[in-house]
Design a protein around this motif. Structure first.
Motif, short mmCIF file in Angstrom:
data_model
loop_
_atom_site.label_atom_id
_atom_site.label_comp_id
_atom_site.label_asym_id
_atom_site.label_seq_id
_atom_site.Cartn_x
_atom_site.Cartn_y
_atom_site.Cartn_z
N GLU A 172 0.82 -1.20 0.00
CA GLU A 172 0.00 0.00 0.00
C GLU A 172 0.86 1.26 0.00
OE1 GLU A 172 -2.47 0.69 3.39
OE2 GLU A 172 -0.86 0.36 4.83
N PHE A 173 0.30 2.28 -0.60
CA PHE A 173 0.96 3.57 -0.71
C PHE A 173 1.04 4.25 0.65
CE2 PHE A 173 2.07 7.65 -2.24
CZ PHE A 173 1.23 8.58 -1.65
N VAL A 174 2.18 4.91 0.91
CA VAL A 174 2.36 5.66 2.15
C VAL A 174 2.55 7.15 1.84
CG1 VAL A 174 3.81 6.02 4.17
CG2 VAL A 174 3.34 3.69 3.37
N ALA A 175 3.55 7.46 1.00
CA ALA A 175 3.85 8.87 0.72
C ALA A 175 4.67 8.95 -0.56
CB ALA A 175 4.61 9.51 1.87
N THR A 176 4.62 10.13 -1.19
CA THR A 176 5.40 10.35 -2.39
C THR A 176 5.89 11.79 -2.43
OG1 THR A 176 5.42 10.17 -4.81
CG2 THR A 176 3.40 10.96 -3.80
N ILE A 177 7.00 12.02 -3.13
CA ILE A 177 7.57 13.35 -3.24
C ILE A 177 8.27 13.48 -4.59
CG2 ILE A 177 9.77 12.71 -2.15
CD1 ILE A 177 9.70 15.50 -0.76
N THR A 178 8.14 14.65 -5.21
CA THR A 178 8.87 14.91 -6.44
C THR A 178 10.27 15.38 -6.06
OG1 THR A 178 8.03 17.18 -6.53
CG2 THR A 178 6.82 15.49 -7.74
N TRP A 179 11.26 14.85 -6.79
CA TRP A 179 12.63 15.16 -6.39
C TRP A 179 12.96 16.63 -6.61
CZ3 TRP A 179 15.65 11.27 -4.30
CH2 TRP A 179 16.92 11.66 -3.91
N SER A 180 12.47 17.19 -7.70
CA SER A 180 12.87 18.55 -8.05
C SER A 180 12.15 19.59 -7.20
CB SER A 180 12.59 18.82 -9.52
OG SER A 180 11.22 18.60 -9.79
N GLY A 181 10.82 19.50 -7.11
CA GLY A 181 10.07 20.55 -6.42
C GLY A 181 9.72 20.23 -4.99
N GLY A 182 9.87 18.97 -4.60
CA GLY A 182 9.56 18.61 -3.23
C GLY A 182 8.08 18.58 -2.91
N SER A 183 7.25 18.46 -3.94
CA SER A 183 5.80 18.38 -3.70
C SER A 183 5.48 17.00 -3.14
CB SER A 183 5.06 18.62 -5.01
OG SER A 183 3.68 18.49 -4.82
N ALA A 184 4.79 16.97 -1.99
CA ALA A 184 4.53 15.71 -1.29
C ALA A 184 3.05 15.41 -1.19
CB ALA A 184 5.14 15.76 0.11
N TYR A 185 2.76 14.12 -1.08
CA TYR A 185 1.38 13.66 -0.95
C TYR A 185 1.38 12.43 -0.07
CZ TYR A 185 -3.28 12.09 -2.34
OH TYR A 185 -4.59 11.70 -2.34
N TYR A 186 0.34 12.28 0.79
CA TYR A 186 0.33 11.21 1.78
C TYR A 186 -0.97 10.40 1.73
CZ TYR A 186 4.08 14.00 3.81
OH TYR A 186 5.24 14.70 4.01
N ALA A 187 -0.86 9.16 2.14
CA ALA A 187 -2.05 8.35 2.37
C ALA A 187 -2.78 8.93 3.58
CB ALA A 187 -1.66 6.91 2.63
N ASP A 188 -4.10 8.82 3.58
CA ASP A 188 -4.89 9.36 4.69
C ASP A 188 -4.49 8.74 6.02
OD1 ASP A 188 -8.01 9.68 2.82
OD2 ASP A 188 -6.28 11.01 3.00
N SER A 189 -4.09 7.48 5.99
CA SER A 189 -3.77 6.76 7.21
C SER A 189 -2.53 7.29 7.92
CB SER A 189 -3.60 5.27 6.92
OG SER A 189 -2.57 5.07 5.98
N VAL A 190 -1.68 8.04 7.19
CA VAL A 190 -0.43 8.54 7.80
C VAL A 190 -0.35 10.05 7.82
CG1 VAL A 190 0.74 6.44 7.03
CG2 VAL A 190 0.96 8.55 5.69
#
Length: 126
Positions: A46-64
């Motif tokens: 399952e997905f936890v978190a992601t980030i773009t390397w260049s801009g640092g834009s992040a997104y998270y699973a609701d559970s975390v």
């Protein structure tokens, strides 16, 4: 060849914290997106978190969301996952993943990623 090596897993009591690291090598990662996933026994990855390397834009699973923070250090080619307020249900093998960024949407599915680390075990005791 892209290599991802995770570290930082371990055993922690509920309410505690851990910081996972993912050392990336083999490419220039400025156009990559990095992700953290986890897999508990008998469950799908399952997905936890992601980030773009260049801009640092992040997104998270609701559970975390609100407990975990993903970040990257370009100088060290390393991505981190800071996990606070850990719960027993966070127990899983945590994987780092990388993909070439080709969409403006967040990458939340395992099949969107091309490269994976070997995983690091996180165990949260109650």
């Amino acid at each position: 060849q892209v290599q991802l090596v995770e570290s930082g897993g371990g055993l922690v009591q509920a309410g505690g914290s851990l910081r996972l690291s993912c050392a990336a090598s083999g490419r220039t990662f400025s156009n990559y997106v990095m992700g953290w996933f986890r897999q508990a026994p008998g469950k799908e990855r399952e997905f936890v978190a992601t980030i773009t390397w260049s801009g640092g834009s992040a997104y998270y699973a609701d559970s975390v969301k609100g407990r975990f923070t993903i970040s990257r250090d370009s100088a060290k080619n390393t991505v981190y996952l800071l996990m606070n307020s850990l719960k027993p249900e966070d127990t899983a093998v945590y994987y780092c993943a990388a993909a070439v960024l080709s969409s403006s949407r967040y990458y939340t599915r395992p099949d969107q990623y091309n490269y994976w680390g070997q995983g690091t075990q996180v165990t949260v005791s109650s």
